[in-house]
Motif scaffolding. Structure first.
Motif, PDB file in Angstrom:
ATOM      1  N   THR A 165       0.857  -1.183   0.000  1.00 49.14           N
ATOM      2  CA  THR A 165       0.000   0.000   0.000  1.00 49.14           C
ATOM      3  C   THR A 165       0.891   1.230   0.000  1.00 49.14           C
ATOM      4  OG1 THR A 165      -1.803  -1.116   1.151  1.00 49.14           O
ATOM      5  CG2 THR A 165      -1.734   1.289   1.297  1.00 49.14           C
ATOM      6  N   ILE A 166       0.797   2.023  -1.054  1.00 47.45           N
ATOM      7  CA  ILE A 166       1.670   3.178  -1.227  1.00 47.45           C
ATOM      8  C   ILE A 166       0.852   4.453  -1.074  1.00 47.45           C
ATOM      9  CG2 ILE A 166       3.382   4.274  -2.713  1.00 47.45           C
ATOM     10  CD1 ILE A 166       3.999   1.360  -1.871  1.00 47.45           C
ATOM     11  N   ARG A 167       1.159   5.220  -0.050  1.00 46.72           N
ATOM     12  CA  ARG A 167       0.499   6.514   0.125  1.00 46.72           C
ATOM     13  C   ARG A 167       1.196   7.552  -0.752  1.00 46.72           C
ATOM     14  NH1 ARG A 167       0.236   6.106   6.695  1.00 46.72           N
ATOM     15  NH2 ARG A 167      -1.708   4.901   6.879  1.00 46.72           N
ATOM     16  N   LEU A 168       0.394   8.223  -1.566  1.00 44.02           N
ATOM     17  CA  LEU A 168       0.902   9.234  -2.488  1.00 44.02           C
ATOM     18  C   LEU A 168       0.546  10.621  -1.985  1.00 44.02           C
ATOM     19  CD1 LEU A 168      -0.200   7.642  -5.886  1.00 44.02           C
ATOM     20  CD2 LEU A 168       1.986   7.363  -4.695  1.00 44.02           C
ATOM     21  N   GLY A 169       1.351  11.602  -2.422  1.00 43.90           N
ATOM     22  CA  GLY A 169       1.079  12.991  -2.098  1.00 43.90           C
ATOM     23  C   GLY A 169       0.211  13.630  -3.167  1.00 43.90           C
ATOM     24  N   THR A 170       0.548  14.858  -3.557  1.00 49.24           N
ATOM     25  CA  THR A 170      -0.202  15.592  -4.574  1.00 49.24           C
ATOM     26  C   THR A 170       0.394  15.280  -5.943  1.00 49.24           C
ATOM     27  OG1 THR A 170      -0.734  17.353  -3.004  1.00 49.24           O
ATOM     28  CG2 THR A 170      -0.913  17.880  -5.345  1.00 49.24           C
ATOM     29  N   LEU A 171      -0.373  14.588  -6.783  1.00 50.72           N
ATOM     30  CA  LEU A 171       0.132  14.106  -8.065  1.00 50.72           C
ATOM     31  C   LEU A 171       0.049  15.173  -9.147  1.00 50.72           C
ATOM     32  CD1 LEU A 171      -1.454  10.552  -8.246  1.00 50.72           C
ATOM     33  CD2 LEU A 171       0.927  11.114  -7.807  1.00 50.72           C
ATOM     34  N   TYR A 172       0.980  15.106 -10.076  1.00 51.62           N
ATOM     35  CA  TYR A 172       0.901  15.950 -11.256  1.00 51.62           C
ATOM     36  C   TYR A 172       1.486  15.201 -12.443  1.00 51.62           C
ATOM     37  CZ  TYR A 172       5.892  17.077 -10.517  1.00 51.62           C
ATOM     38  OH  TYR A 172       7.251  17.010 -10.355  1.00 51.62           O
ATOM     39  N   GLY A 173       1.091  15.597 -13.631  1.00 59.19           N
ATOM     40  CA  GLY A 173       1.593  14.973 -14.846  1.00 59.19           C
ATOM     41  C   GLY A 173       0.555  15.064 -15.942  1.00 59.19           C
ATOM     42  N   LEU A 174       0.940  14.603 -17.128  1.00 57.64           N
ATOM     43  CA  LEU A 174       0.048  14.583 -18.276  1.00 57.64           C
ATOM     44  C   LEU A 174      -0.489  13.173 -18.448  1.00 57.64           C
ATOM     45  CD1 LEU A 174       2.199  16.664 -20.770  1.00 57.64           C
ATOM     46  CD2 LEU A 174       0.351  17.475 -19.287  1.00 57.64           C
ATOM     47  N   GLY A 175      -1.764  13.072 -18.800  1.00 55.40           N
ATOM     48  CA  GLY A 175      -2.382  11.771 -18.985  1.00 55.40           C
ATOM     49  C   GLY A 175      -2.934  11.595 -20.378  1.00 55.40           C
ATOM     50  N   PRO A 176      -3.404  10.376 -20.718  1.00 50.85           N
ATOM     51  CA  PRO A 176      -3.874  10.090 -22.071  1.00 50.85           C
ATOM     52  C   PRO A 176      -5.302  10.533 -22.341  1.00 50.85           C
ATOM     53  CG  PRO A 176      -4.029   8.125 -20.732  1.00 50.85           C
ATOM     54  CD  PRO A 176      -3.410   9.181 -19.863  1.00 50.85           C
ATOM     55  N   VAL A 177      -6.032  10.909 -21.306  1.00 50.81           N
ATOM     56  CA  VAL A 177      -7.409  11.370 -21.484  1.00 50.81           C
ATOM     57  C   VAL A 177      -7.535  12.741 -20.835  1.00 50.81           C
ATOM     58  CG1 VAL A 177      -8.379   9.054 -21.550  1.00 50.81           C
ATOM     59  CG2 VAL A 177      -8.177  10.227 -19.353  1.00 50.81           C
ATOM     60  N   PRO A 178      -8.492  13.562 -21.305  1.00 51.30           N
ATOM     61  CA  PRO A 178      -8.643  14.893 -20.713  1.00 51.30           C
ATOM     62  C   PRO A 178      -8.865  14.811 -19.210  1.00 51.30           C
ATOM     63  CG  PRO A 178      -9.963  14.686 -22.698  1.00 51.30           C
ATOM     64  CD  PRO A 178      -9.438  13.314 -22.391  1.00 51.30           C
ATOM     65  N   GLN A 179      -8.119  15.600 -18.475  1.00 48.44           N
ATOM     66  CA  GLN A 179      -8.214  15.574 -17.018  1.00 48.44           C
ATOM     67  C   GLN A 179      -8.229  16.995 -16.470  1.00 48.44           C
ATOM     68  OE1 GLN A 179      -5.599  12.824 -14.968  1.00 48.44           O
ATOM     69  NE2 GLN A 179      -5.093  11.850 -16.899  1.00 48.44           N
ATOM     70  N   ARG A 180      -9.061  17.189 -15.467  1.00 49.91           N
ATOM     71  CA  ARG A 180      -9.082  18.480 -14.779  1.00 49.91           C
ATOM     72  C   ARG A 180      -8.069  18.417 -13.643  1.00 49.91           C
ATOM     73  NH1 ARG A 180     -14.948  19.897 -12.996  1.00 49.91           N
ATOM     74  NH2 ARG A 180     -13.862  21.820 -12.438  1.00 49.91           N
ATOM     75  N   SER A 181      -6.822  18.292 -14.013  1.00 52.63           N
ATOM     76  CA  SER A 181      -5.771  18.078 -13.026  1.00 52.63           C
ATOM     77  C   SER A 181      -5.196  19.401 -12.545  1.00 52.63           C
ATOM     78  CB  SER A 181      -4.650  17.233 -13.629  1.00 52.63           C
ATOM     79  OG  SER A 181      -3.986  17.956 -14.642  1.00 52.63           O
ATOM     80  N   LEU A 182      -4.499  19.310 -11.432  1.00 53.99           N
ATOM     81  CA  LEU A 182      -3.782  20.465 -10.893  1.00 53.99           C
ATOM     82  C   LEU A 182      -2.842  21.045 -11.941  1.00 53.99           C
ATOM     83  CD1 LEU A 182      -2.533  22.141  -8.448  1.00 53.99           C
ATOM     84  CD2 LEU A 182      -0.922  20.241  -8.260  1.00 53.99           C
ATOM     85  N   LEU A 183      -2.082  20.176 -12.612  1.00 55.67           N
ATOM     86  CA  LEU A 183      -1.096  20.647 -13.590  1.00 55.67           C
ATOM     87  C   LEU A 183      -1.783  21.370 -14.741  1.00 55.67           C
ATOM     88  CD1 LEU A 183       2.015  20.466 -14.196  1.00 55.67           C
ATOM     89  CD2 LEU A 183       1.411  18.629 -15.763  1.00 55.67           C
ATOM     90  N   ASN A 184      -2.868  20.804 -15.242  1.00 58.26           N
ATOM     91  CA  ASN A 184      -3.565  21.433 -16.361  1.00 58.26           C
ATOM     92  C   ASN A 184      -4.158  22.781 -15.975  1.00 58.26           C
ATOM     93  OD1 ASN A 184      -3.076  19.625 -18.424  1.00 58.26           O
ATOM     94  ND2 ASN A 184      -4.846  18.350 -17.962  1.00 58.26           N
ATOM     95  N   GLN A 185      -4.720  22.869 -14.779  1.00 56.37           N
ATOM     96  CA  GLN A 185      -5.290  24.135 -14.332  1.00 56.37           C
ATOM     97  C   GLN A 185      -4.202  25.209 -14.246  1.00 56.37           C
ATOM     98  OE1 GLN A 185      -7.712  23.720 -10.763  1.00 56.37           O
ATOM     99  NE2 GLN A 185      -8.331  21.682 -11.422  1.00 56.37           N
ATOM    100  N   MET A 186      -3.068  24.860 -13.641  1.00 55.02           N
ATOM    101  CA  MET A 186      -1.971  25.823 -13.523  1.00 55.02           C
ATOM    102  C   MET A 186      -1.422  26.196 -14.891  1.00 55.02           C
ATOM    103  SD  MET A 186       0.285  24.615 -10.248  1.00 55.02           S
ATOM    104  CE  MET A 186      -0.307  24.791  -8.564  1.00 55.02           C
TER     105      MET A 186
END
Length: 303
Positions: free
Chosen positions: A154-175
């Motif tokens: 079980t891996i606890r992750l922090g705040t993720l960012y990156g580009l993905g293959p489908v449209p995403q309302r991600s932190l990175l895209n918003q910024m």
């Protein structure tokens, strides 16, 4: 060549896992609504909200490992539809781990720093969980259920960012969109997070393919030094070659006043990843490094 199954391959982590592993493993992925454009990766359309014969799937595919990347992350949906969110975030991965254990298949599950309220920061694995929202609560329940099975990482992750293959309302895209448009936007400078590139998550996760069965348990993924959203946004502006004049530095209290309906945040949800580092011998590069690679991907149209 060993086979791996990625449940939720169209997610940010799932897609980056597929890109990293597909040249060294036989990768198979499941998706629901969004079919990702992943060349040479066999894909299975699968709705997690239906009864699934995981034993039959595992017997047919015979994976060495299953990565559970599916999740319901929307805080409001987790609150409004708690039974559905609990199923996707906790009960289904526990069912998978139960079946996988009996077949000698390892399970890698991704939890979240949101199992903590953010009152402390630099959390270690043994810190008391105290989630402030329904999403975090569902992840705590998942961790409780998964603890009953062997071969589960079980891996606890922090705040993720990156580009993905489908449209995403991600932190990175918003910024990114705000920086490119020049529109003013506020970023908090007195709350801290473990920002983690999806590329780094995939790189570190590959180490778990070779971990000993008895090394399973809860781990915090190591991160570059913690950042505020403001400092992270400034790094992104440098990577994109854009000025940061339109970034407005605000306090968390100011942001809450401007956005009274926003989800509950913590002052510091950063994770201490020393246990993962010492156990698996890997540490991340800087956020500036990963953001520079992200900017190059944006330039050539890849993810």
């Amino acid at each position: 060549m060993d086979r791996v199954l990625i449940v939720g391959i169209s997610s940010l982590v799932g897609s980056h896992l597929a890109l990293r592993l597909r040249d060294r493993y036989n990768v198979v992925g499941t998706f629901d609504r969004h079919r990702p454009p992943l060349d040479s990766v066999p894909l299975i359309r699968l709705s997690l909200r239906r009864d699934i014969d995981w034993g039959g799937i595992f017997e047919r595919l015979r994976p060495q490992a299953v990565f559970y990347c599916a999740a319901e992350r929307d805080e409001k949906l987790c609150q409004d539809q708690p039974i559905s969110a609990l199923a996707v975030n906790a009960e289904i991965p526990a069912n998978i781990a139960s079946v996988a254990e009996g077949l000698g298949i390892r399970t890698i599950y991704y939890s979240s720093s949101k199992v903590f309220s953010g009152d402390q920061g630099d959390y270690v694995e043994t810190a008391t969980v105290d989630p402030a929202g329904h999403y975090g609560m569902s992840k705590v329940r998942a961790e409780e259920l998964l603890a009953a099975y062997n071969g589960v990482f079980t891996i606890r992750l922090g705040t993720l960012y990156g580009l993905g293959p489908v449209p995403q309302r991600s932190l990175l895209n918003q910024m990114r969109n705000n920086l490119l448009s020049g529109s003013p936007f506020p970023l908090i400078d007195d709350e801290f997070r473990s920002f983690q590139s999806a590329e780094w998550v995939a790189e570190a996760s590959e180490r778990l393919m070779h971990a000993e069965w008895n090394q399973g348990g809860i781990y915090h993924l190591p991160s570059p030094p913690k950042e505020s959203h403001f400092s992270f946004g400034s790094l992104l502006s440098l990577a994109l070659g854009k000025g940061s004049d339109n970034i407005q530095r605000v306090s968390g209290d100011e942001y809450s006043t401007r956005h009274p309906g926003a989800a509950t945040r913590g002052k510091d949800t950063s994770l201490d990843g020393k246990l993962f580092e010492s156990t698996f011998g890997i540490r991340p590069k800087s956020n500036a490094h990963y953001l520079k690679k992200t900017a190059l991907s944006l330039a050539d149209g890849t993810f």
